[in-house]
Design a protein around this motif. Structure first.
Motif, PDB file in Angstrom:
ATOM      1  N   ILE A  28       0.837  -1.203   0.000  1.00  0.00           N
ATOM      2  CA  ILE A  28       0.000   0.000   0.000  1.00  0.00           C
ATOM      3  C   ILE A  28       0.868   1.248   0.000  1.00  0.00           C
ATOM      4  N   ALA A  29       1.952   1.227   0.802  1.00  0.00           N
ATOM      5  CA  ALA A  29       2.845   2.394   0.861  1.00  0.00           C
ATOM      6  C   ALA A  29       3.474   2.681  -0.496  1.00  0.00           C
ATOM      7  N   LEU A  30       3.919   1.616  -1.188  1.00  0.00           N
ATOM      8  CA  LEU A  30       4.519   1.820  -2.513  1.00  0.00           C
ATOM      9  C   LEU A  30       3.483   2.322  -3.511  1.00  0.00           C
ATOM     10  N   LEU A  31       2.264   1.787  -3.421  1.00  0.00           N
ATOM     11  CA  LEU A  31       1.211   2.256  -4.326  1.00  0.00           C
ATOM     12  C   LEU A  31       0.908   3.723  -4.080  1.00  0.00           C
ATOM     13  N   ALA A  33       2.936   5.883  -2.692  1.00  0.00           N
ATOM     14  CA  ALA A  33       4.117   6.681  -3.033  1.00  0.00           C
ATOM     15  C   ALA A  33       4.215   6.927  -4.532  1.00  0.00           C
ATOM     16  N   PHE A  34       4.084   5.859  -5.328  1.00  0.00           N
ATOM     17  CA  PHE A  34       4.271   6.018  -6.771  1.00  0.00           C
ATOM     18  C   PHE A  34       3.104   6.764  -7.416  1.00  0.00           C
ATOM     19  N   SER A  35       1.877   6.460  -6.984  1.00  0.00           N
ATOM     20  CA  SER A  35       0.744   7.193  -7.562  1.00  0.00           C
ATOM     21  C   SER A  35       0.785   8.661  -7.155  1.00  0.00           C
ATOM     22  N   SER A  36       1.181   8.946  -5.899  1.00  0.00           N
ATOM     23  CA  SER A  36       1.296  10.337  -5.467  1.00  0.00           C
ATOM     24  C   SER A  36       2.412  11.050  -6.215  1.00  0.00           C
ATOM     25  N   ALA A  37       3.541  10.342  -6.422  1.00  0.00           N
ATOM     26  CA  ALA A  37       4.642  10.958  -7.182  1.00  0.00           C
ATOM     27  C   ALA A  37       4.204  11.284  -8.604  1.00  0.00           C
ATOM     28  N   GLY A 329       3.529   5.721   3.233  1.00  0.00           N
ATOM     29  CA  GLY A 329       3.340   6.182   1.860  1.00  0.00           C
ATOM     30  C   GLY A 329       3.704   7.642   1.622  1.00  0.00           C
ATOM     31  N   PRO A 330       3.182   8.596   2.440  1.00  0.00           N
ATOM     32  CA  PRO A 330       3.507  10.011   2.187  1.00  0.00           C
ATOM     33  C   PRO A 330       4.995  10.337   2.238  1.00  0.00           C
ATOM     34  N   PRO A 331       5.786   9.841   3.244  1.00  0.00           N
ATOM     35  CA  PRO A 331       7.232  10.126   3.181  1.00  0.00           C
ATOM     36  C   PRO A 331       7.894   9.545   1.944  1.00  0.00           C
ATOM     37  N   LEU A 332       7.499   8.304   1.557  1.00  0.00           N
ATOM     38  CA  LEU A 332       8.053   7.727   0.335  1.00  0.00           C
ATOM     39  C   LEU A 332       7.642   8.541  -0.887  1.00  0.00           C
ATOM     40  N   ALA A 333       6.402   9.035  -0.885  1.00  0.00           N
ATOM     41  CA  ALA A 333       5.941   9.854  -2.014  1.00  0.00           C
ATOM     42  C   ALA A 333       6.757  11.126  -2.136  1.00  0.00           C
ATOM     43  N   ARG A 334       7.076  11.752  -0.993  1.00  0.00           N
ATOM     44  CA  ARG A 334       7.908  12.959  -1.044  1.00  0.00           C
ATOM     45  C   ARG A 334       9.306  12.654  -1.557  1.00  0.00           C
ATOM     46  N   SER A 663      15.533  -1.721  -8.587  1.00  0.00           N
ATOM     47  CA  SER A 663      16.267  -2.039  -7.365  1.00  0.00           C
ATOM     48  C   SER A 663      15.318  -2.172  -6.184  1.00  0.00           C
ATOM     49  N   LEU A 664      14.342  -1.272  -6.118  1.00  0.00           N
ATOM     50  CA  LEU A 664      13.342  -1.368  -5.062  1.00  0.00           C
ATOM     51  C   LEU A 664      12.523  -2.644  -5.207  1.00  0.00           C
ATOM     52  N   MET A 665      12.188  -2.997  -6.442  1.00  0.00           N
ATOM     53  CA  MET A 665      11.444  -4.237  -6.684  1.00  0.00           C
ATOM     54  C   MET A 665      12.208  -5.450  -6.181  1.00  0.00           C
TER      55      MET A 665
END
Length: 790
Positions: A28-31, A33-37, A329-334, A663-665
């Motif tokens: 969920i955090a990655l989703l 993060a990437f959608s927010s980015a 998610g939000p910190p990863l998105a930033r 790399s993250l994957m």
């Protein structure tokens, strides 16, 4: 009571459920993060465009009077307009090397009204003479600071300017000299802004060749572009270019769309895998409570009420997973947004909280958790109370009649584990699925790395086999070329003609530069779609990559294509040519044809001498590379020199985001694989206490039992590995086909070392994961395990 029962079950199985919560929360955090980015990048671009008054249209002119800007400004739909001259230049670096650049004229006495500049360091351009503003990324690539001297030259003059400030422009968010070459170019292309008076001195004329326009609000941009085209018909060199086709904006949007497609895939796969892990955990919990469920049935509880308590447990897991995702998610998105924005050089960015992404993440966590619970409940809710109370596990799964023939007496170590797996096919299939999914995830990631490295190595060593690519200042006949082939250290020189051209087929067109190569070209080796070298280009027609075929709607070799070579006229003549064999190009390049053919087409359109070229491909001995390169840069006939090292760097810069993503994957794949296989092993052994106790009572040694269990896991691993290899290969091929397929054509490659690494890694995970469950199983109390059901 439902709440109490659900909370008690959660606390009693908190360690197993915590693994599912963590993995689903990470997905969920990655989703998020990437959608927010993705959303933040679009908002950042729009914010930059708004604050810096980015253009709505560009008018490219023949050299015209500056008063033409006032005529454009007088049009009813135009809000503001800026006329300027752009001039191609060469910038001398501190070490003496020359790189390509462009000088752009701006007013020194006022602020721009279109494409305003954002000042990062230094001061604005205040004097009419001698000062220059330098684009920030180019300046930082070579260490320029305000106060430094900048030496530039064009074919006519050589000038010195003082750098007064470092700036960003909305025109060059994606820094590249042309749309047809999307490689980031901070190390080979500089942009400088000088006053209109300095530009007139540099160019030898005060004429302008561009007008940038912003339209009034609420007007139709398409109709206004047509109106501008009609109004400037005698002065335009090409049609008016709208914002959507402006180089930087078009490349930014294409990269953002490609990032969105790839970045959504892995988080969704990870969330799906965490749902499978939750299913395994709930399956184990439910089967350990079979008697409780049967007793509740006998007491009159409905199936829906019993299901509700477990659905409430799943909702708790889903809510906690969503909470983990919303916190991470939000910190990863930033971080993702800042990384992407920094790569593009956006002066303004938005990294705010994207509420739609957060809500979608929470809803997805609840839905996946509920589906996992319903799948785990399906079998139990169909059982009768008597079946649930008779014994710990259902007696129905048993060996089918045709498998009774397995000769376990002679080879019990081989066939006893196999019979045991076939007695519980659903349990075995679940375990195989866990191994297959984890294997496919690892293999998919490794195959993407392999595909990128091997395909780009092929592109940079098998196709581009030269060491230096030399762009000449203009077209030269063979007698006027520098005698590079006679210089010390030069091994081979091939002449190339590059002209601006557009290919037409039906209603489709492809605007690209076209390359003319010698018929026996070796330094730029071409390959057909099967990977076979094309040894002769004479009579082949125009050679295109599959991406270009799709753009032109070509269906086969030998189809007629119309070639339009730009010659300064509004409607250059069309010349007939045919499509040649399909090319294999990992990174989309310009169309190719035989040199003498292109020289003939060019002479028909532009006139002048026929046997001209404007590029050289040079192969050099390694020790002589720098000396030959330096000698070329000193020659006034040479415009720029590009090395293979710079080409490689530009390609990897282009793929930097996907490399970070892969790399993250890989890291997340390893985590999810360990957790999933461990959960599968635990479920597989959870119902074996009676069986193992019976074997121990009958005198079977513990090491023999361990061997039988390991052989059983070996069967599961081999089957899961076979399925995972197929699934991982398909998934990797799908991802390659959907990442920037209008620019990059990577073919799936799976090196033997990656296949062996995947097999060894998954086997190691299986052995590590089954160690704990086997150890607990062998410590079972024989009296408790053999006690008859109550």
């Amino acid at each position: 009571m439902i709440w109490t029962k659900a909370w008690r079950d959660f606390l009693s199985h908190r360690l197993a459920l915590a693994t599912s919560i963590f993995m689903m929360g990470l997905g969920i955090a990655l989703l998020v993060a990437f959608s927010s980015a993705f959303l933040n990048l679009g908002q950042s671009a729009r914010l930059t465009y708004q604050r810096l008054d980015f253009l709505d249209a560009t008018c490219y002119l023949r050299h015209s009077s500056p008063t033409l800007t006032q005529r454009v400004l007088a049009l009813s739909g135009v809000h503001s307009a800026e006329g300027r001259r752009s001039e191609g230049i060469r910038i001398q670096l501190p070490g003496g090397e020359m790189v390509q650049g462009v000088a752009l004229g701006i007013p020194a006495e006022r602020e721009l009204t279109v494409n305003r500049l954002h000042l990062h360091q230094g001061d604005r351009l205040r004097n009419q003479r001698g000062g220059a503003l330098l684009e920030k990324r180019f300046a930082r690539a070579f260490g320029y600071q305000p106060g430094d001297t900048l030496i530039v030259q064009n074919p006519q003059v050589r000038r010195r300017f003082q750098v007064v400030g470092l700036v960003s422009s909305p025109e060059f968010l994606w820094l590249t000299p042309e749309r047809l070459d999307p490689r980031p170019a901070a190390h080979r292309f500089g942009v400088m802004f000088i006053s209109h008076k300095d530009m007139a001195s540099l160019a030898g004329s005060d004429a302008i060749n561009e007008i940038h326009v912003r339209f009034r609000p609420a007007v139709n941009h398409g109709s206004e572009c047509l109106s501008l085209t009609r109004h400037l018909q005698g002065d335009l060199s090409t049609s008016v270019v709208p914002r959507s086709e402006q180089t930087s904006n078009a490349l930014l949007e294409r990269d953002r769309r490609a990032f969105a497609g790839v970045s959504a895939t892995f988080p969704l796969v990870l969330i799906g895998l965490s749902g499978v892990m939750l299913f395994l955990t709930l399956w184990q919990l439910l089967h350990s409570q079979r008697k409780q469920i049967g007793t509740l049935f006998c007491l009159g509880f409905s199936r829906s009420r019993i299901a509700a308590q477990y659905l409430l447990l799943a909702a708790i897991v889903g809510a906690l997973s969503g909470l983990v995702g919303l916190l991470l998610g939000p910190p990863l998105a930033r971080l993702c947004t800042r990384y992407y924005v920094d790569q593009l050089g956006l002066p303004f960015w938005s990294d705010g909280l994207q509420v739609p992404s957060l809500l979608a993440g929470m809803a997805l966590a609840l839905v996946v958790s509920s589906l996992a619970c319903l799948a785990a409940l399906a079998d139990l809710l169909r059982s009768s109370p008597l079946e649930l109370l008779r014994q710990d596990f259902s007696p129905r799964p048993k060996l089918v009649s045709w498998l009774q023939w397995l000769p376990i007496r002679g080879h019990y170590r081989a066939f006893f584990p196999l019979r045991n797996l076939l007695r519980q096919p659903w349990r075995s299939m679940t375990m195989i699925g866990a191994i297959a999914l984890s294997t496919s995830l690892i293999l998919m990631t490794l195959s993407l790395f392999d595909s990128q490295s091997t395909t780009l190595d092929f592109y940079l060593s098998k196709i581009h086999r030269y060491d230096l690519k030399v762009d000449l200042a203009k077209e030269y006949t063979p007698s006027d070329l520098p005698p590079v082939e006679h210089w010390p250290g030069v091994q081979r020189v091939e002449r190339v003609l590059v002209v601006g051209a557009t290919l037409h087929h039906g209603k489709q067109h492809l605007a690209r530069g076209i390359w003319g190569l010698s018929s026996d070209s070796q330094l730029l080796q071409l390959y057909d779609s099967q990977g076979r070298p094309l040894v002769a280009l004479k009579g082949q027609g125009v050679l295109l990559a599959p991406i270009a075929w799709r753009t032109l709607d070509l269906t086969g070799e030998g189809q007629p294509v119309q070639l339009e070579i730009s010659n300064g006229q509004r409607h250059p003549p069309l010349q007939s040519i045919v499509s040649g064999p399909l090319l294999y190009e990992p990174v989309l390049g310009p169309p190719k044809c035989e040199l003498s053919d292109l020289q003939r087409y060019r002479a028909r359109s532009r006139g002048g001498p026929r046997e001209v070229v404007n590029n050289l491909l040079v192969q050099v001995a390694p020790r002589a590379l720098e000396s030959v390169r330096h000698r070329l840069l000193l020659d006034p006939r040479v415009h720029k020199v590009e090395t293979m090292a710079s080409l490689r760097r530009d390609i990897y810069d282009l793929l930097r985001m996907v490399m970070a993503y892969l790399s993250l994957m890989l890291g997340c794949s390893a985590l999810s694989s360990i957790a999933m296989i461990h959960m599968g092993c635990t479920m597989n052994l959870s119902e074996r206490s009676t069986e193992v106790a019976a074997l121990l009572v009958q005198g079977v040694r513990r090491r023999d039992i361990i061997l039988l269990l390991l052989i059983e896991f070996l069967y599961l691993w081999l089957t899961g590995l076979a399925l995972g290899i197929g699934a991982g290969t398909w998934a990797g091929n799908w991802m390659l086909g959907n990442f920037q397929n209008d620019l990059i054509d990577l073919r799936l490659q799976l090196l033997p070392r990656s296949l062996l690494a995947t097999a060894a890694f998954s086997l190691g995970l299986c052995l590590i994961a089954c160690y704990g469950p086997i150890r607990r199983l062998l410590k079972v109390c024989l009296a408790d395990a053999m006690r008859a059901p109550d």
